[in-house]
Design a protein around this motif. Structure first.
Motif, PDB file in Angstrom:
ATOM      1  N   ARG A 156      56.155  41.494  48.040  1.00 13.24           N
ATOM      2  CA  ARG A 156      54.771  41.271  48.467  1.00 13.24           C
ATOM      3  C   ARG A 156      53.833  42.127  47.621  1.00 13.24           C
ATOM      4  NH1 ARG A 156      51.132  42.662  53.782  1.00 13.24           N
ATOM      5  NH2 ARG A 156      49.367  41.402  53.079  1.00 13.24           N
ATOM      6  N   PHE A 157      52.832  41.462  47.073  1.00 15.34           N
ATOM      7  CA  PHE A 157      51.821  42.132  46.264  1.00 15.34           C
ATOM      8  C   PHE A 157      50.472  41.588  46.694  1.00 15.34           C
ATOM      9  CE2 PHE A 157      49.246  42.181  42.249  1.00 15.34           C
ATOM     10  CZ  PHE A 157      49.113  43.560  42.165  1.00 15.34           C
ATOM     11  N   SER A 158      49.645  42.424  47.307  1.00 21.59           N
ATOM     12  CA  SER A 158      48.347  41.965  47.805  1.00 21.59           C
ATOM     13  C   SER A 158      47.225  42.847  47.277  1.00 21.59           C
ATOM     14  CB  SER A 158      48.326  41.971  49.336  1.00 21.59           C
ATOM     15  OG  SER A 158      47.058  41.546  49.802  1.00 21.59           O
ATOM     16  N   VAL A 159      46.241  42.205  46.640  1.00 25.60           N
ATOM     17  CA  VAL A 159      45.062  42.909  46.134  1.00 25.60           C
ATOM     18  C   VAL A 159      43.787  42.202  46.599  1.00 25.60           C
ATOM     19  CG1 VAL A 159      46.214  43.900  44.122  1.00 25.60           C
ATOM     20  CG2 VAL A 159      45.230  41.596  43.976  1.00 25.60           C
ATOM     21  N   ALA A 160      43.881  41.474  47.688  1.00 28.68           N
ATOM     22  CA  ALA A 160      42.740  40.689  48.181  1.00 28.68           C
ATOM     23  C   ALA A 160      41.550  41.579  48.504  1.00 28.68           C
ATOM     24  CB  ALA A 160      43.155  39.910  49.431  1.00 28.68           C
ATOM     25  N   SER A 171      53.556  36.258  36.181  1.00 27.76           N
ATOM     26  CA  SER A 171      54.658  36.559  37.104  1.00 27.76           C
ATOM     27  C   SER A 171      54.246  36.408  38.568  1.00 27.76           C
ATOM     28  CB  SER A 171      55.161  37.987  36.864  1.00 27.76           C
ATOM     29  OG  SER A 171      54.125  38.924  37.072  1.00 27.76           O
ATOM     30  N   PHE A 172      52.932  36.354  38.834  1.00 26.59           N
ATOM     31  CA  PHE A 172      52.444  36.219  40.214  1.00 26.59           C
ATOM     32  C   PHE A 172      51.981  34.788  40.542  1.00 26.59           C
ATOM     33  CE2 PHE A 172      51.441  40.729  39.121  1.00 26.59           C
ATOM     34  CZ  PHE A 172      52.370  41.317  39.966  1.00 26.59           C
ATOM     35  N   GLU A 173      52.266  33.832  39.675  1.00 26.85           N
ATOM     36  CA  GLU A 173      51.736  32.478  39.860  1.00 26.85           C
ATOM     37  C   GLU A 173      52.280  31.788  41.112  1.00 26.85           C
ATOM     38  OE1 GLU A 173      52.669  30.048  36.523  1.00 26.85           O
ATOM     39  OE2 GLU A 173      54.820  30.481  36.580  1.00 26.85           O
ATOM     40  N   ASN A 174      53.416  32.244  41.619  1.00 25.54           N
ATOM     41  CA  ASN A 174      53.978  31.638  42.823  1.00 25.54           C
ATOM     42  C   ASN A 174      53.642  32.418  44.092  1.00 25.54           C
ATOM     43  OD1 ASN A 174      55.257  29.505  41.411  1.00 25.54           O
ATOM     44  ND2 ASN A 174      56.938  30.864  40.843  1.00 25.54           N
ATOM     45  N   ASN A 175      52.844  33.464  43.954  1.00 20.47           N
ATOM     46  CA  ASN A 175      52.422  34.237  45.128  1.00 20.47           C
ATOM     47  C   ASN A 175      51.391  33.457  45.945  1.00 20.47           C
ATOM     48  OD1 ASN A 175      53.750  36.207  43.448  1.00 20.47           O
ATOM     49  ND2 ASN A 175      52.747  37.801  44.630  1.00 20.47           N
ATOM     50  N   SER A 176      51.133  33.969  47.144  1.00 21.21           N
ATOM     51  CA  SER A 176      50.149  33.322  48.008  1.00 21.21           C
ATOM     52  C   SER A 176      48.728  33.550  47.486  1.00 21.21           C
ATOM     53  CB  SER A 176      50.270  33.876  49.436  1.00 21.21           C
ATOM     54  OG  SER A 176      49.205  33.407  50.245  1.00 21.21           O
ATOM     55  N   LYS A 177      47.919  32.514  47.570  1.00 22.35           N
ATOM     56  CA  LYS A 177      46.510  32.602  47.183  1.00 22.35           C
ATOM     57  C   LYS A 177      45.784  33.662  47.998  1.00 22.35           C
ATOM     58  CE  LYS A 177      42.367  29.680  46.880  1.00 22.35           C
ATOM     59  NZ  LYS A 177      41.847  28.294  47.064  1.00 22.35           N
ATOM     60  N   VAL A 178      46.192  33.833  49.244  1.00 17.07           N
ATOM     61  CA  VAL A 178      45.546  34.794  50.152  1.00 17.07           C
ATOM     62  C   VAL A 178      45.612  36.221  49.595  1.00 17.07           C
ATOM     63  CG1 VAL A 178      45.688  35.823  52.458  1.00 17.07           C
ATOM     64  CG2 VAL A 178      46.013  33.368  52.173  1.00 17.07           C
ATOM     65  N   ASP A 179      46.675  36.541  48.881  1.00 18.07           N
ATOM     66  CA  ASP A 179      46.859  37.902  48.382  1.00 18.07           C
ATOM     67  C   ASP A 179      45.961  38.241  47.199  1.00 18.07           C
ATOM     68  OD1 ASP A 179      48.771  38.576  50.270  1.00 18.07           O
ATOM     69  OD2 ASP A 179      50.415  37.759  49.082  1.00 18.07           O
TER      70      ASP A 179
END
Length: 238
Positions: A156-160, A171-179
């Motif tokens: 989990r990587f979140s910078v929202a 490398s984060f292209e498959n992460n959640s848009k929310v993050d």
């Protein structure tokens, strides 16, 4: 003797934290260090140890305590720490670039919902064991370093909700848009294209431009070389 030195370091870490942050509600009031019995620090608010009989810090969770000030440098003495959760406070200043050297075994780092500013240090790539890196709801600026792509265990990587800009590393292209939401200057997957063109298109355009420039330079050298040969072959009459 070695164990005693490690225990002293953990105690020094906690003392430094208590002395360096503002604690308006007295949440850390039970942090007393007059007790020398084994495992005493394991009973302090927000503190968890590996075992109850051993003063080796495993986790420090001080969320939602209204603590203010900067991230304490005394954290460098909590070297066995795996979880550091300081979310929901009023901490300011920057994220220390040395934090992964201070806490080399970090698995979870949660600094969300504070008042942190400055850039996200590329040195966070040295937290090789980290699974959760949560920096959302601060005032962080600058771009997301490509070096963070090297965090192979990151789940989990979140910078929202910061002030970040630039392209999100692939490398984060498959992460959640929310993050990544709430950063008006960020672009790329999972948020979408950068401008009217995708990142791949920009790379093609840049590559084409560089190739064209190189070709033009070589063409110019060829032209002047040919002209020079013709001049030597047909010298002017005197």
């Amino acid at each position: 003797m070695f164990h005693q030195l490690l225990t002293e370091d953990d105690t020094k870490c906690l003392k430094g934290i208590k002395n360096s942050v503002n604690d308006p509600d007295g949440k850390l009031s039970n942090w007393s260090f007059n007790n020398n019995s084994a495992g005493f620090i394991c009973n302090l608010v927000g503190v968890a140890c590996w075992t109850e009989r051993e003063d080796r810090l495993l986790s420090l969770q001080l969320r939602d305590m209204k603590l203010s000030g900067q991230l304490p440098q005394s954290l460098q003495y909590c070297q066995s720490l795996q979880t550091l959760d300081l979310s929901g406070n009023r901490l300011s200043g920057t994220v220390p670039a040395q934090i992964c050297s201070w806490l080399p075994y970090l698995v979870t780092l949660d600094l969300s919902s504070n008042d942190l500013s400055g850039s996200i240090p590329s040195e966070l790539s040295k937290c090789v064991y980290i699974n959760n890196l949560v920096l959302s709801n601060n005032r962080l600026s600058g771009s997301i370093s490509e070096q963070l792509s090297g965090l192979l265990r990151l789940k989990r990587f979140s910078v929202a909700n910061n002030d970040l800009k630039g392209a999100i590393p692939l490398s984060f292209e498959n992460n959640s848009k929310v993050d990544f939401a709430g950063n008006s200057g960020l672009c790329g997957s999972p948020l979408g294209k950068c401008g009217n063109l995708s990142r791949k298109s920009w790379k093609i355009i840049i590559a084409a431009g560089v190739s064209g420039a190189v070709f033009s330079i070589l063409l110019g050298f060829g032209y002047f070389w040919c002209c020079g040969r013709k001049t030597k072959s047909h010298p002017q009459a005197r």
